[in-house]
Design a protein around this motif. Structure first.
Motif, PDB file in Angstrom:
ATOM      1  N   GLY A 121       2.623  -4.515  16.782  1.00  9.07           N
ATOM      2  CA  GLY A 121       3.164  -3.744  16.396  1.00  9.07           C
ATOM      3  C   GLY A 121       2.620  -3.258  15.219  1.00  9.07           C
ATOM      4  O   GLY A 121       2.945  -1.871  14.612  1.00  9.07           O
ATOM      5  N   MET A 138       1.235   6.101   6.491  1.00  5.76           N
ATOM      6  CA  MET A 138       2.360   6.364   7.732  1.00  5.76           C
ATOM      7  C   MET A 138       2.684   4.729   8.190  1.00  5.76           C
ATOM      8  O   MET A 138       3.648   4.363   8.348  1.00  5.76           O
ATOM      9  CB  MET A 138       1.440   6.999   8.703  1.00  5.76           C
ATOM     10  CG  MET A 138       2.639   7.114   9.841  1.00  5.76           C
ATOM     11  SD  MET A 138       1.337   7.940  11.222  1.00  5.76           S
ATOM     12  CE  MET A 138       0.451   6.367  12.046  1.00  5.76           C
ATOM     13  N   ILE A 139       1.840   3.795   8.407  1.00  2.42           N
ATOM     14  CA  ILE A 139       1.886   2.666   9.043  1.00  2.42           C
ATOM     15  C   ILE A 139       2.663   1.618   8.036  1.00  2.42           C
ATOM     16  O   ILE A 139       3.637   1.155   8.243  1.00  2.42           O
ATOM     17  CB  ILE A 139       0.586   1.952   9.526  1.00  2.42           C
ATOM     18  CG1 ILE A 139       0.274   2.574  10.689  1.00  2.42           C
ATOM     19  CG2 ILE A 139       0.889   0.556   9.718  1.00  2.42           C
ATOM     20  CD1 ILE A 139      -1.063   2.369  11.321  1.00  2.42           C
ATOM     21  N   THR A 153       4.764   2.671   5.647  1.00  7.93           N
ATOM     22  CA  THR A 153       6.113   3.319   5.520  1.00  7.93           C
ATOM     23  C   THR A 153       6.976   2.879   6.786  1.00  7.93           C
ATOM     24  O   THR A 153       8.135   2.341   6.592  1.00  7.93           O
ATOM     25  CB  THR A 153       6.158   4.844   5.622  1.00  7.93           C
ATOM     26  OG1 THR A 153       5.506   5.264   4.628  1.00  7.93           O
ATOM     27  CG2 THR A 153       7.449   5.600   5.533  1.00  7.93           C
ATOM     28  N   GLY A 154       6.009   2.799   7.671  1.00  4.33           N
ATOM     29  CA  GLY A 154       7.016   2.200   9.092  1.00  4.33           C
ATOM     30  C   GLY A 154       7.208   1.019   8.881  1.00  4.33           C
ATOM     31  O   GLY A 154       8.388   0.254   9.684  1.00  4.33           O
ATOM     32  N   GLN A 155       6.306   0.063   8.391  1.00  2.00           N
ATOM     33  CA  GLN A 155       6.815  -1.305   8.110  1.00  2.00           C
ATOM     34  C   GLN A 155       7.933  -1.414   7.355  1.00  2.00           C
ATOM     35  O   GLN A 155       8.641  -2.379   7.618  1.00  2.00           O
ATOM     36  CB  GLN A 155       5.453  -1.928   7.678  1.00  2.00           C
ATOM     37  CG  GLN A 155       4.112  -2.167   8.574  1.00  2.00           C
ATOM     38  CD  GLN A 155       4.718  -3.245   9.614  1.00  2.00           C
ATOM     39  OE1 GLN A 155       5.093  -4.247   9.450  1.00  2.00           O
ATOM     40  NE2 GLN A 155       4.354  -2.639  10.756  1.00  2.00           N
ATOM     41  N   HIS A 175      10.042   0.835   6.899  1.00  2.00           N
ATOM     42  CA  HIS A 175      11.543   0.988   7.714  1.00  2.00           C
ATOM     43  C   HIS A 175      11.887  -0.175   8.614  1.00  2.00           C
ATOM     44  O   HIS A 175      13.179  -0.300   8.714  1.00  2.00           O
ATOM     45  CB  HIS A 175      11.175   2.327   8.561  1.00  2.00           C
ATOM     46  CG  HIS A 175      11.001   3.548   8.053  1.00  2.00           C
ATOM     47  ND1 HIS A 175      10.190   4.614   8.594  1.00  2.00           N
ATOM     48  CD2 HIS A 175      11.184   3.979   6.881  1.00  2.00           C
ATOM     49  CE1 HIS A 175      10.082   5.456   7.893  1.00  2.00           C
ATOM     50  NE2 HIS A 175      10.696   5.367   6.764  1.00  2.00           N
ATOM     51  N   GLY A 176      11.000  -0.632   9.251  1.00  2.81           N
ATOM     52  CA  GLY A 176      11.218  -1.757  10.262  1.00  2.81           C
ATOM     53  C   GLY A 176      12.042  -2.826   9.390  1.00  2.81           C
ATOM     54  O   GLY A 176      12.921  -3.524  10.045  1.00  2.81           O
ATOM     55  N   GLY A 205      15.484  -1.964   8.271  1.00  2.00           N
ATOM     56  CA  GLY A 205      16.351  -2.228   9.624  1.00  2.00           C
ATOM     57  C   GLY A 205      16.969  -3.542   9.845  1.00  2.00           C
ATOM     58  O   GLY A 205      18.012  -3.790  10.103  1.00  2.00           O
ATOM     59  N   TYR A 250      15.789   6.490   5.511  1.00  2.00           N
ATOM     60  CA  TYR A 250      15.498   5.960   4.220  1.00  2.00           C
ATOM     61  C   TYR A 250      14.567   6.686   3.596  1.00  2.00           C
ATOM     62  O   TYR A 250      13.618   7.636   4.090  1.00  2.00           O
ATOM     63  CB  TYR A 250      14.669   4.445   4.580  1.00  2.00           C
ATOM     64  CG  TYR A 250      15.194   3.962   5.742  1.00  2.00           C
ATOM     65  CD1 TYR A 250      16.333   3.065   5.825  1.00  2.00           C
ATOM     66  CD2 TYR A 250      14.345   4.028   7.155  1.00  2.00           C
ATOM     67  CE1 TYR A 250      16.907   2.457   6.927  1.00  2.00           C
ATOM     68  CE2 TYR A 250      15.035   3.165   8.265  1.00  2.00           C
ATOM     69  CZ  TYR A 250      16.067   2.409   8.043  1.00  2.00           C
ATOM     70  OH  TYR A 250      16.674   1.647   9.190  1.00  2.00           O
ATOM     71  N   THR A 251      14.499   6.659   2.126  1.00  2.00           N
ATOM     72  CA  THR A 251      13.740   7.237   1.250  1.00  2.00           C
ATOM     73  C   THR A 251      12.662   5.929   0.974  1.00  2.00           C
ATOM     74  O   THR A 251      13.166   4.899   0.658  1.00  2.00           O
ATOM     75  CB  THR A 251      14.456   7.598   0.023  1.00  2.00           C
ATOM     76  OG1 THR A 251      15.095   8.724   0.475  1.00  2.00           O
ATOM     77  CG2 THR A 251      13.179   8.300  -0.798  1.00  2.00           C
ATOM     78  N   VAL A 252      11.437   6.076   1.101  1.00  2.00           N
ATOM     79  CA  VAL A 252      10.566   5.037   1.002  1.00  2.00           C
ATOM     80  C   VAL A 252       9.261   5.588  -0.057  1.00  2.00           C
ATOM     81  O   VAL A 252       8.805   6.520   0.232  1.00  2.00           O
ATOM     82  CB  VAL A 252       9.714   4.461   2.341  1.00  2.00           C
ATOM     83  CG1 VAL A 252       8.840   3.528   1.957  1.00  2.00           C
ATOM     84  CG2 VAL A 252      11.137   4.017   3.129  1.00  2.00           C
ATOM     85  N   GLN A 304       6.088   0.967  17.375  1.00  2.00           N
ATOM     86  CA  GLN A 304       5.356  -0.063  16.789  1.00  2.00           C
ATOM     87  C   GLN A 304       4.679  -1.031  17.846  1.00  2.00           C
ATOM     88  O   GLN A 304       3.731  -0.661  18.278  1.00  2.00           O
ATOM     89  CB  GLN A 304       5.827  -0.822  15.511  1.00  2.00           C
ATOM     90  CG  GLN A 304       6.010   0.240  14.450  1.00  2.00           C
ATOM     91  CD  GLN A 304       6.892  -0.449  13.025  1.00  2.00           C
ATOM     92  OE1 GLN A 304       6.700  -1.592  12.693  1.00  2.00           O
ATOM     93  NE2 GLN A 304       7.484   0.299  12.073  1.00  2.00           N
ATOM     94  N   CYS A 305       5.579  -1.913  18.362  1.00  2.00           N
ATOM     95  CA  CYS A 305       5.049  -2.861  19.258  1.00  2.00           C
ATOM     96  C   CYS A 305       5.054  -2.293  20.643  1.00  2.00           C
ATOM     97  O   CYS A 305       4.304  -2.721  21.393  1.00  2.00           O
ATOM     98  CB  CYS A 305       5.945  -4.175  19.570  1.00  2.00           C
ATOM     99  SG  CYS A 305       7.558  -4.097  20.123  1.00  2.00           S
ATOM    100  N   CYS A 311      11.576  -2.866  15.661  1.00  2.00           N
ATOM    101  CA  CYS A 311      10.431  -2.633  14.896  1.00  2.00           C
ATOM    102  C   CYS A 311      10.866  -1.410  13.712  1.00  2.00           C
ATOM    103  O   CYS A 311      10.249  -1.583  12.844  1.00  2.00           O
ATOM    104  CB  CYS A 311       9.170  -2.339  15.720  1.00  2.00           C
ATOM    105  SG  CYS A 311       8.483  -3.650  16.781  1.00  2.00           S
TER     106      CYS A 311
END
Lengths: 789, 161
Positions: free
Chosen positions: A508, A674-675, A677-679, A681-682, A685, A723-725, B99-100, B137
């Motif tokens: 992921g 981008m990635i 930021t996604g990390q 976010h996760g 969560g 979210y604001t990151v 992601q995953c 994720c």
């Protein structure tokens, strides 16, 4: 200005195409000719003596090929703990054997005591139901304090339920005690860090294959670290020679820690494949996942913060009971100790820190590292008690943190808990946070909420964590039985494209996209010509896999080192081709040039020459262009952050709504925003899930009450906000070549105390006189707190 | 055993199955369409969402024989005719909505059903519609953003990054 490509660009993920079109290959998607199915018989009681197991009826049922019980594995090794912890008195921790199948006793609901191999899943399930186990039930040990006080033991042979009683740093104990005794103000907080189930969406799955012709095995399995799994199976559990066992982790549907560990099911399918001479597959259903995946957190803690009246911190003292469950999972002893106690100085210059952790065996599923692993527990304790102290002292929550922050000119900074922070700027993070949160507007927003009959709270928080694990030297001193380097092999193929074999595993995280961005930029070539190979021990060098936010900081660094070796060798080849000295060769944008001349040769031409070495000076240059590097960092990396959120609480129902959440992080240099930021976010969560929704609950008999998605509340889309990151302007890590810090766990580390601080703030605004609620802050808990406060 | 015939991604298939065979197992095991995933056993997670006669359905909550004569669409049939990603798939890639990848097929199929019913959903409507799809994720931010983008809405203003 963001870059369009290469390091620092938000390249779209190439792996997405297969996942978006149904073309991924997860373990359960593998259909092997002749494959059979394994189904496990699992204990329905938390604690009991196995008197007998009658398999006679099941053996004769249609499709049944083999049946295993614990007796079949009595002579093989146990699944070991990877980290040796010594107690304060110098005694080593208690390490009872963790067998492949329960033998003698069952120790938690879900503990497997038998397995059936059959032609089809339904046949295996029918036969498993026909196996009759006589189990004499014993009292279940669930509560940690009762476990330590009682005389019934999860493991009779060790005569205690205490795994260890650890002090960090033991030599600082007396000074910390004295500082607290003499302090003008001491804030005390008792709290529970709630037990969680990681819940990767893909349930665990393992396929054992045996090749009688070569006496060799292949295990396809849902793993974050195939080499570690192979090592554990070979060296400890099964004794299969490492060179006769290949472990393959194909596409893996999330891990979050739960797929780091070796589990008994992996050993069982290998043994079964050998016995019946056919592939054997086991796929967990979701309830099996709840019952048997390693859980996370589960600490009961008392923390004290001593300070001056002006808010200057004098000491943190912590006493924690940490649940390790029924057996020691592979990293379970490191998580509550060196991943927790060493972080107990937080972002602060506090001079005294002492941590005591008692690890406790109970009749529950094993507990191990789950996203953040020890660091969320540390951050939660520190940041909750600071918030309480600020209220008691009448000091602004941001001001009290700033007053005690390590300052930018103090790095490298050795904290009172013993770690050397290499870089950071916590005030700068707080500055950015303050810009995002519009604190001046909070009063008006609170008024608006109150006009609707709602309470509004603002929660603040700062965190630091140690990740990118890690220096083998350091973890060795701390008790690790493995090294924690990683490895990469860069193979330049004759036609000029690259295969890069890495020890990290992507489930992921986007390695297949980000790693080529780095290699492509270093070599001045199109990242599309770089292919990442991971997850197969027969193809990749010996790396330790992906967890602890280590892939880029450790394996990425190994890849950089290997690429540097490629460049060095390619320069020699270019020098030969251009009839010059290697010292005179420059390499830029994929072209080798000779200083002061117009002679040049491209990277592709050098690659081809490496494999067609006509006229090579073979005494100086070997043919081929392939290099491997192992990288063992000098230190952990130390990401840090400042988080804030605003919540609305409905006083009539106790329901908490997260209105806004702002995460400002320092991850050093950013390879793909981008990635990253996604990390974040996760992680947010999962952290907000821990704070508001999630909790693994055992009843007094050791039955897991939350063993399905009907009972365990997973965060849904409508539980969470946008979210604001912000992770711009980080301070680069000083000791790895990319200057990067881990970003995978931060969100889960920083968010729980932020949420709880906000809810406490909201309720205090209604005049409620209480200072703490334990997570998860369900409507019931919040509402009940409001009635009694 | 019972015979079932259905159109799957536009192709007619006929097989003999046990009556208790779930649609998701039929797709995965009999047709080898493994893009549809199984993430739970209580019809909560939504990793198995497919379309049956145009309606989104959890394929773990339906027997294969109940789909006899039906038109079934799975993730494998969603790309454009030339093999390129369709609008929703492309939005998920553009906005890092996965992601995953394990929940992704169900998310894409659910998003397609939503946009058919409601071509310009609000943020709240997207979040509400995803109630039956769990992702561990992404924290959902980029999934919601991708679905809104796929509906043609400007998502540039959504929370700073």
């Amino acid at each position: 200005m963001p870059k369009d490509h290469g390091i620092g660009a938000s390249d779209k993920r190439r792996e997405d195409v297969r996942f978006l079109t149904g073309a991924g290959h997860y373990t359960d998607d593998i259909k092997t000719y002749g494959a059979t199915v394994a189904v496990f018989c699992r204990s329905t009681v938390a604690h009991g003596i196995i008197k007998s197991i009658d398999t006679s009826e099941a053996e004769g049922m249609p499709g049944v090929l083999a049946i295993f019980t614990g007796a079949d594995f009595a002579d093989v090794g146990g699944n070991p703990a990877g980290w040796l912890i010594n107690s304060r008195n110098g005694e080593p921790m208690k390490e009872p054997k963790r067998p492949v199948l329960a033998h003698g006793k069952v120790r938690h609901v879900g503990d497997a005591y038998a397995a059936v191999i059959a032609e089809t899943e339904l046949q295996a399930r029918n036969a498993a139901e026909a196996i009759v186990a006589e189990i004499e039930e014993l009292p279940a040990i669930v509560d940690m304090a009762a476990a330590l006080a009682g005389d019934t033991f999860v493991h009779d042979e060790i005569g205690t339920n205490q795994c260890f009683d650890w002090g960090w740093i033991e030599d600082n104990r007396a000074a910390t005690d004295a500082a607290i005794k003499a302090a003008p103000h001491v804030t005390t907080l008792e709290l529970v860090n709630n037990r969680l189930v990681p819940n990767a969406m893909e349930p665990r799955c393992s396929i054992g294959n045996y090749d009688a012709g070569n006496d060799s095995y292949v295990l396809q399995t849902t793993s974050q670290n195939p080499h570690l799994t192979r090592l554990l199976i070979s060296a400890f559990v099964m004794g299969i020679p490492e060179n006769k066992l290949t472990v393959i982790a194909p596409d893996v549907g999330g891990g979050f820690g739960s797929k780091i560990y070796h589990y008994g099911e992996e050993a069982l399918v290998l043994a079964a494949a050998r016995k019946i001479g056919r592939p054997v597959k086991w796929t967990a259903d979701r309830t099996e996942a709840f019952l048997t995946d390693a859980h996370g957190r589960d600490h009961v803690t008392k923390i004290e913060l001593a300070c001056e009246k002006d808010g200057t911190f004098i000491a943190f003292r912590t006493e924690t009971m940490a649940n390790v469950g029924a057996y020691l999972s592979n990293f379970s002893t490191a998580t509550p100790t060196f991943l927790h106690g060493t972080l107990m100085a937080g972002n602060y210059t506090v001079p005294n820190v002492y941590v005591n952790v008692k690890a406790v065996f109970t009749n529950t599923a094993p507990v191990d590292a789950y996203r953040g692993a020890g660091r969320p527990e540390a951050t939660y304790s520190i940041e909750r008690v600071i918030d309480k102290a600020a209220r008691e002292l009448g000091i602004d929550p941001i001001a009290i943190r700033r007053k005690n922050f390590v300052k930018p000119d103090q790095y490298p900074f050795t904290s009172a808990a013993g770690l050397e922070y290499d870089s950071g700027n916590y005030d700068a993070l707080m500055d950015r946070l303050e810009k995002h949160i519009d604190r001046e507007g909070f009063a008006a927003r609170r008024k608006e909420s109150e006009a609707k009959g709602m309470l509004r709270g603002l929660g603040l928080n700062a965190y630091i964590e140690a990740c990118g694990i890690a220096p083998s030297n350091l973890v060795g001193v701390l008790g690790s039985r493995v090294g924690l380097y990683d490895a990469a092999t860069v193979r330049v193929n004759a036609t000029g494209n690259l295969s890069v074999m890495v020890g990290a595993h992507s489930h992921g995280q986007g390695h297949e996209t980000v790693f080529p961005q780095i290699v492509g930029e270093m070599l001045g070539i199109d990242p599309a010509s770089v292919e990442i190979v991971h997850g197969d021990t027969s193809k990749i060098p010996f790396g330790m896999g992906t967890y602890g936010s280590r892939s880029l900081a450790v394996c990425g660094s190994a890849m950089v080192r290997a690429t540097e070796k490629i460049i060095a060798k390619a320069k020699k080849i270019a020098a030969h081709m251009l009839e010059a000295s290697a010292d005179d060769v420059d390499f830029k944008d994929g072209q080798f040039t000779i200083k002061g001349t117009d002679k040049s040769v491209s990277f592709g031409e050098v690659a081809l020459k490496a494999y067609i070495p006509h006229n090579f000076p073979l005494e100086d240059i070997e043919p081929g262009l392939e290099e491997t590097a192992f990288y063992d960092p000098a230190n952990f990396t130390y990401p840090s952050g400042a988080y804030a959120c605003e919540v609305e609480v409905d006083p009539d129902t106790g329901k908490v709504r997260v209105d806004r959440f702002i995460a400002v992080d320092d991850f050093g240099n950013i390879m793909n925003p981008m990635i990253v930021t996604g990390q974040v976010h996760g992680g947010l969560g999962q952290g907000i899930g821990q704070a508001l929704l999630e909790g693994a609950r055992y009843d007094d008999d050791g039955q897991l009450l939350s063993a399905s998605y009907m009972d365990y509340t997973m965060p849904r889309a409508d539980d969470l906000p946008f979210y604001t990151v912000d992770h711009a302007n980080g301070t680069p890590c000083t000791h790895n070549p990319l200057g990067v810090k881990g970003c995978g766990e931060a969100g889960a580390i920083g968010s729980p105390p932020t949420i709880v601080n906000a809810v406490v703030d909201a309720l205090q605004s209604a005049g409620k006189n209480f200072t703490h609620i334990d997570m998860p802050l369900t409507p019931l808990r919040v509402w009940e707190s409001m009635q009694t406060a | 055993m019972a015979s079932v015939t259905m159109q799957v991604n536009g192709k007619s298939v006929s097989k003999d199955v046990e009556g208790r065979t779930l649609l998701v197992d039929f797709l995965r095991n009999d047709l080898r369409l493994t893009g549809t995933h199984v993430g739970c056993d209580t019809s909560q997670c939504g990793a198995c969402v497919v379309h049956v006669n145009g309606q989104s359905v959890k394929a773990c909550a339906m027997f294969a024989i109940e789909a006899d004569g039906a038109e079934v669409a799975t993730i494998e049939g969603q790309a454009n005719a030339d093999g390129s990603l369709n609008v929703i798939q492309q939005a998920f890639q553009d906005h890092h909505g996965l992601q995953c990848g394990f929940c992704t097929p169900g998310m894409v199929m659910t998003a397609a059903a939503l946009l058919k019913e409601n071509p310009k959903p609000s943020e709240a409507e997207v979040r509400s519609y995803l109630e039956g799809n769990i992702c561990r994720c992404t924290g959902y931010h980029n999934i919601v953003k991708a679905i809104m983008a796929a509906s043609g809405q400007d998502v540039a203003a959504i929370a700073a990054e």
